[in-house]
Enzyme design. Structure first.
Site, PDB file in Angstrom:
ATOM      1  N   HIS A 129     -28.137 -46.902 102.450  1.00  0.00           N
ATOM      2  CA  HIS A 129     -27.401 -46.163 103.484  1.00  0.00           C
ATOM      3  C   HIS A 129     -28.300 -45.910 104.709  1.00  0.00           C
ATOM      4  O   HIS A 129     -27.878 -46.021 105.845  1.00  0.00           O
ATOM      5  CB  HIS A 129     -26.917 -44.844 102.895  1.00  0.00           C
ATOM      6  CG  HIS A 129     -27.974 -44.054 102.184  1.00  0.00           C
ATOM      7  ND1 HIS A 129     -28.844 -44.624 101.273  1.00  0.00           N
ATOM      8  CD2 HIS A 129     -28.347 -42.757 102.259  1.00  0.00           C
ATOM      9  CE1 HIS A 129     -29.672 -43.707 100.817  1.00  0.00           C
ATOM     10  NE2 HIS A 129     -29.395 -42.555 101.405  1.00  0.00           N
ATOM     11  N   ARG A 130     -29.581 -45.581 104.441  1.00  0.00           N
ATOM     12  CA  ARG A 130     -30.527 -45.307 105.532  1.00  0.00           C
ATOM     13  C   ARG A 130     -30.778 -46.594 106.325  1.00  0.00           C
ATOM     14  O   ARG A 130     -30.823 -46.587 107.547  1.00  0.00           O
ATOM     15  CB  ARG A 130     -31.835 -44.771 104.916  1.00  0.00           C
ATOM     16  CG  ARG A 130     -32.833 -44.209 105.903  1.00  0.00           C
ATOM     17  CD  ARG A 130     -33.821 -43.268 105.219  1.00  0.00           C
ATOM     18  NE  ARG A 130     -33.156 -42.086 104.705  1.00  0.00           N
ATOM     19  CZ  ARG A 130     -32.881 -41.893 103.415  1.00  0.00           C
ATOM     20  NH1 ARG A 130     -33.248 -42.752 102.488  1.00  0.00           N
ATOM     21  NH2 ARG A 130     -32.222 -40.815 103.044  1.00  0.00           N
ATOM     22  N   HIS A 185     -38.923 -32.776 106.689  1.00  0.00           N
ATOM     23  CA  HIS A 185     -40.019 -32.310 105.844  1.00  0.00           C
ATOM     24  C   HIS A 185     -39.902 -32.912 104.446  1.00  0.00           C
ATOM     25  O   HIS A 185     -40.619 -32.513 103.538  1.00  0.00           O
ATOM     26  CB  HIS A 185     -40.038 -30.778 105.767  1.00  0.00           C
ATOM     27  CG  HIS A 185     -40.514 -30.130 107.039  1.00  0.00           C
ATOM     28  ND1 HIS A 185     -39.721 -30.040 108.158  1.00  0.00           N
ATOM     29  CD2 HIS A 185     -41.703 -29.592 107.373  1.00  0.00           C
ATOM     30  CE1 HIS A 185     -40.403 -29.445 109.129  1.00  0.00           C
ATOM     31  NE2 HIS A 185     -41.611 -29.161 108.676  1.00  0.00           N
ATOM     32  N   PHE A 228     -36.909 -41.520  95.646  1.00  0.00           N
ATOM     33  CA  PHE A 228     -36.941 -40.065  95.640  1.00  0.00           C
ATOM     34  C   PHE A 228     -35.534 -39.546  95.347  1.00  0.00           C
ATOM     35  O   PHE A 228     -34.583 -40.315  95.193  1.00  0.00           O
ATOM     36  CB  PHE A 228     -37.467 -39.516  96.976  1.00  0.00           C
ATOM     37  CG  PHE A 228     -36.563 -39.784  98.149  1.00  0.00           C
ATOM     38  CD1 PHE A 228     -36.585 -41.006  98.797  1.00  0.00           C
ATOM     39  CD2 PHE A 228     -35.685 -38.811  98.606  1.00  0.00           C
ATOM     40  CE1 PHE A 228     -35.741 -41.251  99.872  1.00  0.00           C
ATOM     41  CE2 PHE A 228     -34.838 -39.048  99.691  1.00  0.00           C
ATOM     42  CZ  PHE A 228     -34.871 -40.281 100.317  1.00  0.00           C
ATOM     43  N   TYR A 263     -32.084 -38.555  94.255  1.00  0.00           N
ATOM     44  CA  TYR A 263     -31.143 -38.995  93.219  1.00  0.00           C
ATOM     45  C   TYR A 263     -31.263 -40.506  92.927  1.00  0.00           C
ATOM     46  O   TYR A 263     -30.411 -41.070  92.244  1.00  0.00           O
ATOM     47  CB  TYR A 263     -29.708 -38.693  93.660  1.00  0.00           C
ATOM     48  CG  TYR A 263     -29.361 -37.223  93.781  1.00  0.00           C
ATOM     49  CD1 TYR A 263     -29.953 -36.411  94.750  1.00  0.00           C
ATOM     50  CD2 TYR A 263     -28.425 -36.630  92.936  1.00  0.00           C
ATOM     51  CE1 TYR A 263     -29.632 -35.066  94.877  1.00  0.00           C
ATOM     52  CE2 TYR A 263     -28.095 -35.286  93.056  1.00  0.00           C
ATOM     53  CZ  TYR A 263     -28.706 -34.516  94.027  1.00  0.00           C
ATOM     54  OH  TYR A 263     -28.381 -33.184  94.145  1.00  0.00           O
ATOM     55  N   ASP A 264     -32.300 -41.158  93.431  1.00  0.00           N
ATOM     56  CA  ASP A 264     -32.441 -42.610  93.254  1.00  0.00           C
ATOM     57  C   ASP A 264     -32.336 -43.077  91.798  1.00  0.00           C
ATOM     58  O   ASP A 264     -31.738 -44.120  91.529  1.00  0.00           O
ATOM     59  CB  ASP A 264     -33.779 -43.094  93.836  1.00  0.00           C
ATOM     60  CG  ASP A 264     -33.698 -43.318  95.339  1.00  0.00           C
ATOM     61  OD1 ASP A 264     -32.579 -43.442  95.867  1.00  0.00           O
ATOM     62  OD2 ASP A 264     -34.764 -43.372  95.982  1.00  0.00           O
ATOM     63  N   ASP A 320     -29.827 -36.883 108.106  1.00  0.00           N
ATOM     64  CA  ASP A 320     -29.158 -36.008 107.156  1.00  0.00           C
ATOM     65  C   ASP A 320     -28.363 -36.903 106.235  1.00  0.00           C
ATOM     66  O   ASP A 320     -27.620 -37.782 106.685  1.00  0.00           O
ATOM     67  CB  ASP A 320     -28.255 -34.974 107.827  1.00  0.00           C
ATOM     68  CG  ASP A 320     -28.053 -33.800 106.882  1.00  0.00           C
ATOM     69  OD1 ASP A 320     -29.029 -33.101 106.590  1.00  0.00           O
ATOM     70  OD2 ASP A 320     -26.923 -33.606 106.396  1.00  0.00           O
ATOM     71  N   SER A 321     -28.574 -36.720 104.952  1.00  0.00           N
ATOM     72  CA  SER A 321     -27.991 -37.665 104.024  1.00  0.00           C
ATOM     73  C   SER A 321     -27.586 -36.946 102.751  1.00  0.00           C
ATOM     74  O   SER A 321     -27.934 -35.785 102.543  1.00  0.00           O
ATOM     75  CB  SER A 321     -28.996 -38.777 103.717  1.00  0.00           C
ATOM     76  OG  SER A 321     -30.283 -38.259 103.527  1.00  0.00           O
ATOM     77  N   LYS A 354     -38.085 -39.272 102.567  1.00  0.00           N
ATOM     78  CA  LYS A 354     -37.407 -39.768 103.778  1.00  0.00           C
ATOM     79  C   LYS A 354     -38.419 -40.195 104.826  1.00  0.00           C
ATOM     80  O   LYS A 354     -38.253 -41.230 105.469  1.00  0.00           O
ATOM     81  CB  LYS A 354     -36.571 -38.639 104.393  1.00  0.00           C
ATOM     82  CG  LYS A 354     -35.266 -38.380 103.749  1.00  0.00           C
ATOM     83  CD  LYS A 354     -34.551 -37.388 104.641  1.00  0.00           C
ATOM     84  CE  LYS A 354     -33.343 -36.811 103.984  1.00  0.00           C
ATOM     85  NZ  LYS A 354     -32.738 -35.765 104.818  1.00  0.00           N
TER      86      LYS A 354
HETATM   87  P1  IMP Z   1     -30.962 -33.339 103.525  1.00  0.00           P
HETATM   88  O1  IMP Z   1     -30.499 -34.505 104.340  1.00  0.00           O
HETATM   89  O2  IMP Z   1     -32.318 -32.870 103.917  1.00  0.00           O
HETATM   90  O3  IMP Z   1     -29.940 -32.253 103.466  1.00  0.00           O
HETATM   91  O4  IMP Z   1     -31.177 -33.849 102.039  1.00  0.00           O
HETATM   92  C1  IMP Z   1     -30.364 -34.819 101.497  1.00  0.00           C
HETATM   93  C2  IMP Z   1     -30.710 -35.051 100.059  1.00  0.00           C
HETATM   94  O5  IMP Z   1     -29.931 -36.164  99.628  1.00  0.00           O
HETATM   95  C3  IMP Z   1     -32.137 -35.469  99.818  1.00  0.00           C
HETATM   96  O6  IMP Z   1     -32.991 -34.396  99.641  1.00  0.00           O
HETATM   97  C4  IMP Z   1     -31.994 -36.326  98.556  1.00  0.00           C
HETATM   98  O7  IMP Z   1     -31.972 -35.581  97.409  1.00  0.00           O
HETATM   99  C5  IMP Z   1     -30.641 -36.946  98.718  1.00  0.00           C
HETATM  100  N1  IMP Z   1     -30.832 -38.283  99.261  1.00  0.00           N
HETATM  101  C6  IMP Z   1     -30.681 -38.700 100.532  1.00  0.00           C
HETATM  102  N2  IMP Z   1     -31.029 -39.987 100.648  1.00  0.00           N
HETATM  103  C7  IMP Z   1     -31.422 -40.380  99.430  1.00  0.00           C
HETATM  104  C8  IMP Z   1     -31.923 -41.612  98.941  1.00  0.00           C
HETATM  105  O8  IMP Z   1     -32.128 -42.612  99.643  1.00  0.00           O
HETATM  106  N3  IMP Z   1     -32.202 -41.613  97.637  1.00  0.00           N
HETATM  107  C9  IMP Z   1     -32.039 -40.552  96.805  1.00  0.00           C
HETATM  108  N4  IMP Z   1     -31.609 -39.379  97.223  1.00  0.00           N
HETATM  109  C10 IMP Z   1     -31.285 -39.300  98.542  1.00  0.00           C
END
Ligand code: IMP
Length: 211
Positions: free
Chosen positions: A198-199, A19, A170, A172-173, A79-80, A23
Site C-alpha cells: 500500500h505504501r 516516529h 513491522f 501487522y505484517d 497515515d496507514s 515506516k
Molecule cells: P499510524 O499511521 O501512525 O496511525 O499507524 C498505522 C499503523 O498501521 C502502524 O503503526 C502499523 O501497525 C499499521 N501499519 C501501517 N502500515 C503497515 C505495514 O506496512 N505493515 C504492517 N502494519 C502496518
C-alpha cells in the site's frame, strides 16, 4: 476549472514526519533513488502530534503540516492502517491504537502481537466461516512550510492468517498475505514488499506527480 498543478519537490532535505521506525525505514528505502536527503522527525527532535483526525487523510495532513511548520522544510507523512472486511473496516484509522497497552498490561507502549490477537479474537467471535479479507491503506501527505499540501493514496488487498508468521517488516505484517502471494509481509523480502505494498502504491503516485 483546470486541475491545479501539483507542486514539484526540489532536491534537498525532506522531513519524514513519523516516529514509527518501521515506516521511517521503508520511506527512506523508497526515497533512496530520488536525490532527496531524508531526515526523520525523531532526528530533528520534533514532537509527535496528537492524531485526532477521523480519516487517514486528516491524520496524514496534520502530521506533515506540523513537521513542515516546525522544521521549515518540506515534510512527508504516512497515515496507514489495516481495514478488515468482516469488522466493517476496523481497526482502520485506529490501527495503531489497538496496539496501545493500558497500565495493567504494562503500558504505556505498543504491543503488536496483542493487536494482531485482538483482530483475530474479534474474527473468531464471528464464527469459522467469517471472511478473512482485509486491506492495508496508506495515505501520504507532502506538506511545505507555506501550508501547501499534496496527498497520495495506495491500498493492497489480501487475507489475514493466524498464527503470525515472520519477523521482517513491522506492525501487522506477520498476519497479512497479499493477493497472489504465499508469504506474509513479515516473511517477505523487503524488496518484494516495496513492489506491492500500500505504501509503495501511494509512493508511485507521489513519484509520478512531484519528481
Ligand atoms: P499510524 O499511521 O501512525 O496511525 O499507524 C498505522 C499503523 O498501521 C502502524 O503503526 C502499523 O501497525 C499499521 N501499519 C501501517 N502500515 C503497515 C505495514 O506496512 N505493515 C504492517 N502494519 C502496518
Amino acid at each position: 476549472m483546470p486541475p491545479q498543478a501539483i507542486r514539484k519537490l526540489q532536491p534537498g532535505r525532506l522531513v519524514i514526519a513519523s516516529h514509527n521506525e518501521g515506516k521511517v525505514r521503508e520511506i527512506r528505502e523508497l526515497l533512496a533513488p530520488f536525490g532527496i536527503e531524508p531526515v526523520s522527525a525523531a532526528e530533528l527532535d520534533l514532537p509527535e502530534p496528537v492524531e485526532n483526525g477521523t480519516t487517514f487523510y486528516a491524520n496524514a495532513e496534520l502530521k506533515a503540516m506540523s513537521a513542515a511548520d516546525l522544521s521549515g522544510l518540506p515534510a512527508l507523512s504516512d497515515d496507514s492502517g489495516l481495514c478488515v472486511e468482516a469488522l466493517g473496516g476496523a481497526p482502520g484509522v485506529y490501527t495503531a491504537d489497538w496496539a496501545e497497552k493500558r497500565a495493567f498490561e504494562g503500558g504505556p507502549g505498543r504491543d503488536w502481537y496483542m493487536a494482531m490477537g485482538k483482530v483475530e479474537g474479534k474474527l473468531a467471535e464471528l464464527g469459522p466461516d467469517v471472511s478473512r479479507s482485509a486491506y492495508f491503506a496508506c495515505t501520504l501527505a507532502l506538506a511545505w512550510p507555506d501550508g501547501h499540501v499534496e496527498w497520495f493514496e495506495g491500498r493492497v488487498h489480501g487475507t489475514l492468517v493466524w498464527p503470525p508468521r515472520g519477523r521482517r517488516g513491522f506492525g501487522y505484517d506477520p498476519v497479512f498475505v497479499a493477493q497472489g502471494e504465499t508469504e506474509t509481509f513479515g516473511e517477505m523480502d523487503p524488496a518484494r514488499k516495496h513492489a506491492i505494498s500500500h505504501r509503495a502504491a501511494a509512493f508511485r503516485q507521489l513519484v509520478d506527480a512531484v519528481f
